[in-house]
Design a protein around this motif. Structure first.
Motif, PDB file in Angstrom:
ATOM      1  N   ALA A   1      -0.173  10.249  -3.096  1.00  0.00           N
ATOM      2  CA  ALA A   1       1.210  10.572  -3.446  1.00  0.00           C
ATOM      3  C   ALA A   1       2.126  10.239  -2.277  1.00  0.00           C
ATOM      4  N   ILE A   2       3.368   9.952  -2.614  1.00  0.00           N
ATOM      5  CA  ILE A   2       4.437   9.785  -1.634  1.00  0.00           C
ATOM      6  C   ILE A   2       5.427  10.916  -1.875  1.00  0.00           C
ATOM      7  N   ILE A   3       5.762  11.626  -0.794  1.00  0.00           N
ATOM      8  CA  ILE A   3       6.600  12.823  -0.925  1.00  0.00           C
ATOM      9  C   ILE A   3       7.804  12.684   0.005  1.00  0.00           C
ATOM     10  N   PRO A   4       8.920  12.162  -0.494  1.00  0.00           N
ATOM     11  CA  PRO A   4      10.130  12.039   0.321  1.00  0.00           C
ATOM     12  C   PRO A   4      10.922  13.340   0.332  1.00  0.00           C
ATOM     13  N   GLY A   5      11.783  13.484   1.322  1.00  0.00           N
ATOM     14  CA  GLY A   5      12.635  14.676   1.376  1.00  0.00           C
ATOM     15  C   GLY A   5      13.649  14.715   0.254  1.00  0.00           C
ATOM     16  N   ARG A   6      14.157  13.557  -0.120  1.00  0.00           N
ATOM     17  CA  ARG A   6      15.134  13.458  -1.220  1.00  0.00           C
ATOM     18  C   ARG A   6      14.675  12.340  -2.150  1.00  0.00           C
ATOM     19  N   PRO A   7      13.914  12.680  -3.184  1.00  0.00           N
ATOM     20  CA  PRO A   7      13.279  11.657  -4.016  1.00  0.00           C
ATOM     21  C   PRO A   7      14.240  10.637  -4.622  1.00  0.00           C
TER      22      PRO A   7
ATOM     23  N   THR B   1       0.845  -1.188   0.000  1.00  0.00           N
ATOM     24  CA  THR B   1       0.000   0.000   0.000  1.00  0.00           C
ATOM     25  C   THR B   1       0.885   1.245   0.000  1.00  0.00           C
ATOM     26  N   ILE B   2       0.300   2.352  -0.365  1.00  0.00           N
ATOM     27  CA  ILE B   2       1.008   3.629  -0.301  1.00  0.00           C
ATOM     28  C   ILE B   2       1.536   3.877   1.107  1.00  0.00           C
TER      29      ILE B   2
ATOM     30  N   ALA C   1       5.495   4.376   2.059  1.00  0.00           N
ATOM     31  CA  ALA C   1       5.926   5.626   2.678  1.00  0.00           C
ATOM     32  C   ALA C   1       6.609   5.371   4.017  1.00  0.00           C
ATOM     33  N   LYS C   2       6.059   4.458   4.796  1.00  0.00           N
ATOM     34  CA  LYS C   2       6.656   4.144   6.099  1.00  0.00           C
ATOM     35  C   LYS C   2       8.059   3.568   5.917  1.00  0.00           C
ATOM     36  N   ALA C   3       8.216   2.644   4.958  1.00  0.00           N
ATOM     37  CA  ALA C   3       9.527   2.028   4.718  1.00  0.00           C
ATOM     38  C   ALA C   3      10.558   3.051   4.251  1.00  0.00           C
ATOM     39  N   LEU C   4      10.089   4.076   3.530  1.00  0.00           N
ATOM     40  CA  LEU C   4      11.001   5.086   2.994  1.00  0.00           C
ATOM     41  C   LEU C   4      11.198   6.266   3.930  1.00  0.00           C
TER      42      LEU C   4
END
Length: 363
Positions: free
Chosen positions: A74-80, A4-5, A9-12
């Motif tokens: 969407a998934i929004i990481p600090g450093r994609p 799931t999204i 997101a949690k893993a990243l």
């Protein structure tokens, strides 16, 4: 494999927005993404293609207006780009190597395989070899006598490792890599024309033909932890001491390390890099594709060399180099710009000389 999204997101360690229960089965470029793909639109330039695909969710940059893009999540990481490392690890289906030891594999009774080692079809593991727990030895691999592989080694198909090579934990070696061949080291009974040329830099004229006599490789190869070695790469044994590679260094395809070469930690050696015998490469060095390093020189910590650079003398730490022969990159680029101006300067000079040399019509 699907997630799931919210799970991704949690893993990243990234922010998840929208319908975080959406299930993702793969990753794709925005223009070709399907409903179960996570579109990788990590900059405004790539996001322009989202409308061409059918993605419901995307990995975006900080501050992106995901709703305006018609996305459901969407998934929004600090450093994609860094987040891509974790995402691709989660979604990598692997090569399908089966657990256990294939019946066609040949394993010497004196080899020592730890728990959970996978050995593929027609692999050969020689006497005295020690294979760490959780390692994978792919089809048609050869492991020589007294080789040591640390825990979690992953060898793709047709990897060859010569006798007495030592490799640390979690190494990844791609198809066709060859580690532990003899060094290219030969000598003549009397001083050769090559030795004279190195000393004088001049023509040798008539020279006496002499046979080249092999210097055997008594050293082997010693490789640290978390090293990756690309397809078709070759690493020679040392003459007396080992050829060495430090921790977390990565070799691209068709990289060659000659005998006695020393490469320190955290280096990136890109495709077709060649490093001649006894060269010393410091930590955090990046050598672009088709770089060459002369024998018996050192390249300091943190050096970056652009593609095609030929390093022919010692390079101090922290330098950024380019060209053949290598010079500092900013100077090389400036010289290139000046070189491109030469035709115009020559035309202007010819016109000026013609004007100056033309007789004065008033006389």
């Amino acid at each position: 494999m699907s997630y799931t999204i919210a799970e991704i997101a949690k893993a990243l360690g990234a922010e998840a927005v929208g319908d975080t229960s959406l299930v993702i089965a793969g990753a794709a470029e925005p223009q070709s993404a399907g409903p179960e793909d996570l579109a990788l639109a990590m900059s405004p330039k790539y996001a322009e293609s989202l409308a061409e695909g059918a993605a419901q969710a995307a990995m975006l940059w900080v501050g992106a207006d995901w709703q305006a893009m018609g996305l459901e999540a969407a998934i929004i990481p600090g450093r994609p780009r860094f987040a891509m490392s974790g995402l691709t690890r989660m979604l990598d289906a692997g090569q399908g190597f089966a657990p256990g030891i294939h019946p066609s594999a040949i394993i010497d009774p004196d080899a020592d395989l730890a728990n959970d080692v996978s050995v593929g079809p027609l692999a050969i593991i020689s006497a005295g070899a020690r294979i760490g727990a959780g390692s994978v030895i792919g089809p048609h691999c050869f492991i020589g006598e007294d080789v040591t592989l640390g825990e979690g080694a992953y060898l793709r198909e047709q990897v060859s490792i010569g006798a007495r090579v030592t490799i640390g934990k979690r190494c990844i070696i791609q198809p066709g890599a060859r580690i532990g061949g003899d060094g290219f080291s030969f000598v003549t009974a009397e001083p050769s024309a090559v030795e004279a040329a190195r000393e004088t830099l001049g023509d040798q004229g008539d020279t006496k033909a002499q046979p080249w006599i092999r210097i055997h490789s008594l050293g082997s190869v010693s490789i640290g932890d978390d090293v990756e070695i690309g397809m078709g790469s070759t690493i020679d044994c040392g003459t007396i001491r080992d050829t060495t590679i430090g921790n977390n260094t990565k070799l691209d395809n068709q990289v060659h390390l000659g005998h006695n070469v020393s490469v320190a930690d955290n280096c990136l050696l890109c495709g077709q890099v060649g490093i001649a015998g006894s060269a010393q490469i410091g930590s955090n060095v990046v050598l672009g594709g088709q770089c060459g390093v002369s024998d018996n020189i050192f390249v300091g910590d943190g050096v970056i060399a652009g593609g095609g650079t030929k390093l022919m003398s010692n390079v101090p730490a922290g330098r950024t180099m380019l060209g053949y022969p290598a010079t500092q990159m900013d100077k090389q680029v400036e010289q290139y710009k000046l070189l491109r101006r030469l035709p115009r300067l020559l035309r202007e000079f010819a016109e000026l000389r013609k004007a100056v040399s033309k007789p004065d019509e008033d006389d």
